[in-house]
Design a protein around this motif. Structure first.
Motif, PDB file in Angstrom:
ATOM      1  N   ALA A   1       0.841  -1.197   0.000  1.00 31.27           N
ATOM      2  CA  ALA A   1       0.000   0.000   0.000  1.00 31.27           C
ATOM      3  C   ALA A   1       0.873   1.242   0.000  1.00 31.27           C
ATOM      4  CB  ALA A   1      -0.923   0.008   1.210  1.00 31.27           C
ATOM      5  N   GLU A   2       0.256   2.369  -0.389  1.00 25.08           N
ATOM      6  CA  GLU A   2       0.919   3.662  -0.360  1.00 25.08           C
ATOM      7  C   GLU A   2       0.172   4.596   0.581  1.00 25.08           C
ATOM      8  OE1 GLU A   2       1.550   5.372  -4.229  1.00 25.08           O
ATOM      9  OE2 GLU A   2       1.937   3.402  -5.120  1.00 25.08           O
ATOM     10  N   VAL A   3       0.920   5.266   1.445  1.00 29.31           N
ATOM     11  CA  VAL A   3       0.342   6.255   2.333  1.00 29.31           C
ATOM     12  C   VAL A   3       1.097   7.555   2.114  1.00 29.31           C
ATOM     13  CG1 VAL A   3      -0.176   6.859   4.714  1.00 29.31           C
ATOM     14  CG2 VAL A   3      -0.103   4.480   4.030  1.00 29.31           C
ATOM     15  N   LEU A   4       0.363   8.584   1.658  1.00 30.59           N
ATOM     16  CA  LEU A   4       1.023   9.825   1.259  1.00 30.59           C
ATOM     17  C   LEU A   4       2.143   9.463   0.290  1.00 30.59           C
ATOM     18  CD1 LEU A   4       0.983  11.725   4.674  1.00 30.59           C
ATOM     19  CD2 LEU A   4      -0.563  11.982   2.738  1.00 30.59           C
ATOM     20  N   ASP A   5       3.378   9.784   0.583  1.00 35.14           N
ATOM     21  CA  ASP A   5       4.466   9.465  -0.344  1.00 35.14           C
ATOM     22  C   ASP A   5       5.203   8.200   0.067  1.00 35.14           C
ATOM     23  OD1 ASP A   5       3.976  11.755  -1.858  1.00 35.14           O
ATOM     24  OD2 ASP A   5       5.185  12.992  -0.507  1.00 35.14           O
ATOM     25  N   LYS A   6       4.624   7.426   0.982  1.00 33.59           N
ATOM     26  CA  LYS A   6       5.302   6.245   1.505  1.00 33.59           C
ATOM     27  C   LYS A   6       4.649   4.980   0.966  1.00 33.59           C
ATOM     28  CE  LYS A   6       6.442   8.770   5.718  1.00 33.59           C
ATOM     29  NZ  LYS A   6       6.287   8.848   7.198  1.00 33.59           N
ATOM     30  N   LYS A   7       5.483   4.084   0.484  1.00 31.63           N
ATOM     31  CA  LYS A   7       4.993   2.807  -0.005  1.00 31.63           C
ATOM     32  C   LYS A   7       5.555   1.709   0.879  1.00 31.63           C
ATOM     33  CE  LYS A   7       4.700   1.932  -4.435  1.00 31.63           C
ATOM     34  NZ  LYS A   7       5.024   1.575  -5.847  1.00 31.63           N
ATOM     35  N   GLY A   8       4.705   0.759   1.270  1.00 28.73           N
ATOM     36  CA  GLY A   8       5.184  -0.305   2.132  1.00 28.73           C
ATOM     37  C   GLY A   8       4.142  -1.374   2.358  1.00 28.73           C
ATOM     38  N   ASP A   9       4.304  -2.112   3.438  1.00 28.36           N
ATOM     39  CA  ASP A   9       3.522  -3.310   3.696  1.00 28.36           C
ATOM     40  C   ASP A   9       2.510  -3.106   4.810  1.00 28.36           C
ATOM     41  OD1 ASP A   9       5.005  -4.821   1.814  1.00 28.36           O
ATOM     42  OD2 ASP A   9       6.578  -5.186   3.286  1.00 28.36           O
ATOM     43  N   PHE A  10       1.335  -3.725   4.630  1.00 30.21           N
ATOM     44  CA  PHE A  10       0.317  -3.806   5.666  1.00 30.21           C
ATOM     45  C   PHE A  10      -0.026  -5.276   5.884  1.00 30.21           C
ATOM     46  CE2 PHE A  10      -0.148   0.618   4.765  1.00 30.21           C
ATOM     47  CZ  PHE A  10      -0.716   1.195   5.895  1.00 30.21           C
ATOM     48  N   ILE A  11      -0.087  -5.688   7.143  1.00 28.93           N
ATOM     49  CA  ILE A  11      -0.486  -7.044   7.497  1.00 28.93           C
ATOM     50  C   ILE A  11      -2.011  -7.103   7.605  1.00 28.93           C
ATOM     51  CG2 ILE A  11      -0.393  -8.822   9.299  1.00 28.93           C
ATOM     52  CD1 ILE A  11       2.390  -7.663  10.054  1.00 28.93           C
ATOM     53  N   ILE A  12      -2.611  -8.130   7.006  1.00 25.12           N
ATOM     54  CA  ILE A  12      -4.049  -8.378   7.170  1.00 25.12           C
ATOM     55  C   ILE A  12      -4.238  -9.206   8.433  1.00 25.12           C
ATOM     56  CG2 ILE A  12      -6.111  -9.433   6.170  1.00 25.12           C
ATOM     57  CD1 ILE A  12      -5.188  -7.035   4.595  1.00 25.12           C
ATOM     58  N   ASP A  13      -4.956  -8.640   9.410  1.00 21.73           N
ATOM     59  CA  ASP A  13      -5.020  -9.258  10.734  1.00 21.73           C
ATOM     60  C   ASP A  13      -6.446  -9.235  11.273  1.00 21.73           C
ATOM     61  OD1 ASP A  13      -4.622 -10.202  13.264  1.00 21.73           O
ATOM     62  OD2 ASP A  13      -3.350  -8.564  13.946  1.00 21.73           O
ATOM     63  N   THR A  14      -7.160 -10.352  11.107  1.00 22.32           N
ATOM     64  CA  THR A  14      -8.521 -10.427  11.642  1.00 22.32           C
ATOM     65  C   THR A  14      -8.535 -10.438  13.164  1.00 22.32           C
ATOM     66  OG1 THR A  14      -8.525 -12.850  11.556  1.00 22.32           O
ATOM     67  CG2 THR A  14      -9.354 -11.678   9.615  1.00 22.32           C
ATOM     68  N   GLY A  15      -7.387 -10.669  13.799  1.00 19.41           N
ATOM     69  CA  GLY A  15      -7.314 -10.635  15.250  1.00 19.41           C
ATOM     70  C   GLY A  15      -7.096  -9.255  15.823  1.00 19.41           C
ATOM     71  N   SER A  16      -6.844  -8.274  14.971  1.00 24.05           N
ATOM     72  CA  SER A  16      -6.626  -6.906  15.426  1.00 24.05           C
ATOM     73  C   SER A  16      -7.947  -6.150  15.427  1.00 24.05           C
ATOM     74  CB  SER A  16      -5.618  -6.196  14.518  1.00 24.05           C
ATOM     75  OG  SER A  16      -5.482  -4.848  14.894  1.00 24.05           O
ATOM     76  N   GLU A  17      -8.156  -5.370  16.463  1.00 26.02           N
ATOM     77  CA  GLU A  17      -9.417  -4.643  16.591  1.00 26.02           C
ATOM     78  C   GLU A  17      -9.499  -3.460  15.648  1.00 26.02           C
ATOM     79  OE1 GLU A  17     -12.068  -2.497  20.126  1.00 26.02           O
ATOM     80  OE2 GLU A  17     -10.063  -3.297  20.539  1.00 26.02           O
ATOM     81  N   THR A  18      -8.386  -2.824  15.381  1.00 26.72           N
ATOM     82  CA  THR A  18      -8.401  -1.555  14.658  1.00 26.72           C
ATOM     83  C   THR A  18      -7.414  -1.560  13.504  1.00 26.72           C
ATOM     84  OG1 THR A  18      -6.671  -0.577  16.042  1.00 26.72           O
ATOM     85  CG2 THR A  18      -8.951  -0.311  16.785  1.00 26.72           C
ATOM     86  N   LEU A  19      -7.454  -0.480  12.765  1.00 30.24           N
ATOM     87  CA  LEU A  19      -6.364  -0.124  11.869  1.00 30.24           C
ATOM     88  C   LEU A  19      -5.214   0.353  12.742  1.00 30.24           C
ATOM     89  CD1 LEU A  19      -5.080   0.771   9.133  1.00 30.24           C
ATOM     90  CD2 LEU A  19      -6.342   2.910   9.399  1.00 30.24           C
ATOM     91  N   ILE A  20      -4.020  -0.204  12.542  1.00 25.61           N
ATOM     92  CA  ILE A  20      -2.835   0.190  13.306  1.00 25.61           C
ATOM     93  C   ILE A  20      -1.821   0.796  12.351  1.00 25.61           C
ATOM     94  CG2 ILE A  20      -0.927  -0.627  14.742  1.00 25.61           C
ATOM     95  CD1 ILE A  20      -2.727  -2.889  15.690  1.00 25.61           C
ATOM     96  N   LEU A  21      -1.292   1.950  12.721  1.00 24.82           N
ATOM     97  CA  LEU A  21      -0.226   2.584  11.959  1.00 24.82           C
ATOM     98  C   LEU A  21       1.070   2.511  12.758  1.00 24.82           C
ATOM     99  CD1 LEU A  21      -2.117   5.732  10.623  1.00 24.82           C
ATOM    100  CD2 LEU A  21      -1.718   3.567   9.447  1.00 24.82           C
ATOM    101  N   ASN A  22       2.164   2.261  12.053  1.00 29.56           N
ATOM    102  CA  ASN A  22       3.471   2.078  12.674  1.00 29.56           C
ATOM    103  C   ASN A  22       4.080   3.426  13.025  1.00 29.56           C
ATOM    104  OD1 ASN A  22       5.981   1.230  13.512  1.00 29.56           O
ATOM    105  ND2 ASN A  22       6.474   0.119  11.640  1.00 29.56           N
ATOM    106  N   GLU A  23       4.267   3.642  14.320  1.00 27.11           N
ATOM    107  CA  GLU A  23       4.805   4.923  14.788  1.00 27.11           C
ATOM    108  C   GLU A  23       6.171   5.236  14.193  1.00 27.11           C
ATOM    109  OE1 GLU A  23       6.183   6.968  19.024  1.00 27.11           O
ATOM    110  OE2 GLU A  23       5.154   5.036  19.022  1.00 27.11           O
TER     111      GLU A  23
END
Length: 329
Positions: free
Chosen positions: A64-86
């Motif tokens: 995925a791309e966020v603003l000008d950053k391209k990278g990886d997102f884990i698909i996690d049905t065990g996670s309650e929310t969208l989590i962004l890496n600090e």
């Protein structure tokens, strides 16, 4: 003080190395003006998109791309929310509301920040006013040698029917109404051959199943690299767990835990939905049960999805299973 409770301690080691001796060989979230774009998604229509994924060890990862950053997102049905890496989205106090606890790919943590996300855009799908957690995921990023931007969890996935297809290495997301009915009536060319019900406990998918004839409660977690079985389950269940070796696993806070790794046999979820032997670790799930807010005897993860092409419908609380093609040589 941070209270870190590992839901899955096992993200921090390489699963390939662990089991080598057992089995030898466009689209978006984030804001203020923020946008996450799945650059490789195939949009079928206004309701449905297919997103290819890669496996990093046994984690399902989309680009995925966020603003000008391209990278990886884990698909996690065990996670309650969208989590962004600090690490990649440093805290800016004016954008964040309160400290809170979150569960997800790494832990339950007290010191996380909550952020209101203006837009999560998956191609032409626009989900507004979502909430994300800001968590330091550097330990996973380093252990998995990936450019980890975040984790996609329940609060994003729940509005879709999700087809996790390990045969084609792709996820199909198709929009549903409040009753769980598909808005796109022609999503699947594949044949659905079976289904089971589950119970949704907060954001956790809980399945009643059996090991041989003994009843067990499993949580279904797409980001669990290892299936897990609680060492405190009935001995009649454990007699179908065949250990291969002991492992010492280490978490992000350098906590260590010793577990037995092996295979679990005779798992079935109904009279027609059953599994071959699945790689599993034997461990104490007490703390994880505290995190999930339910009493689980085990967790089904990668091994489950590898054997079953699975569709998840949160509103209907049902899993559907798609036929594997017959491979001709």
């Amino acid at each position: 003080m941070k209270k870190i409770l590992y839901r899955i301690l096992f993200y921090l080691i390489c699963i390939t190395e662990v089991f080598a001796s057992i089995n030898p060989p466009g689209n978006s979230f984030f804001s203020t003006h923020d946008e996450v774009i799945f650059s490789k998604a195939e949009v079928l229509n206004e309701y449905t998109a297919r997103i290819p994924f890669k496996l990093i060890d046994h984690l399902i990862v989309v680009e995925a791309e966020v603003l000008d950053k391209k990278g990886d997102f884990i698909i996690d049905t065990g996670s309650e929310t969208l989590i962004l890496n600090e690490v990649h989205f440093p805290l800016k106090k004016r954008f964040y509301s309160k400290k809170k606890r979150t569960s997800g790919v790494i832990a339950v943590m007290d010191d996380t920040f909550e952020k209101n996300v203006k837009d999560f855009i998956l191609q032409n799908f626009n989900l507004k006013n979502k909430v994300s957690d800001i968590v330091n995921l550097s330990h996973i990023e380093k252990a998995k040698k990936m450019h980890l931007l975040g984790v996609i969890g329940y609060n994003i996935l729940k509005d879709y029917e999700i087809f996790i297809d390990m045969h084609l290495n792709q996820i199909t997301l198709s929009k549903v109404n409040k009753h769980g009915d598909l808005l796109d009536k022609n999503v699947y060319a594949e044949k659905i051959i079976d289904s089971i019900n589950f119970n949704l406990k907060k954001h956790t998918i809980v399945i009643n199943g059996k090991v041989d004839n003994e009843e067990v409660r499993f949580g279904l977690d797409s980001a669990a690299e290892f299936n897990q079985i609680n060492k405190k389950v009935d001995k009649k269940v454990l007699k179908h767990f065949y250990p291969k070796r002991r492992l010492v696993l280490m978490g992000a806070s350098n906590d260590k835990i010793e577990v037995l790794a092996g295979k679990l046999f005779r798992v079935k979820l109904s009279e027609t939905v059953y599994f071959g032997p699945m790689y599993t670790v034997l461990t104490n799930l007490n703390k994880m049960n505290e995190a999930f807010g339910t009493n689980l005897d085990g967790v089904l993860g990668y091994e489950f999805f590898q054997q079953k092409r699975t569709i998840i419908n949160y509103q209907k609380e049902k899993l559907y299973f798609v036929k594997y093609p017959i491979l001709r040589h």
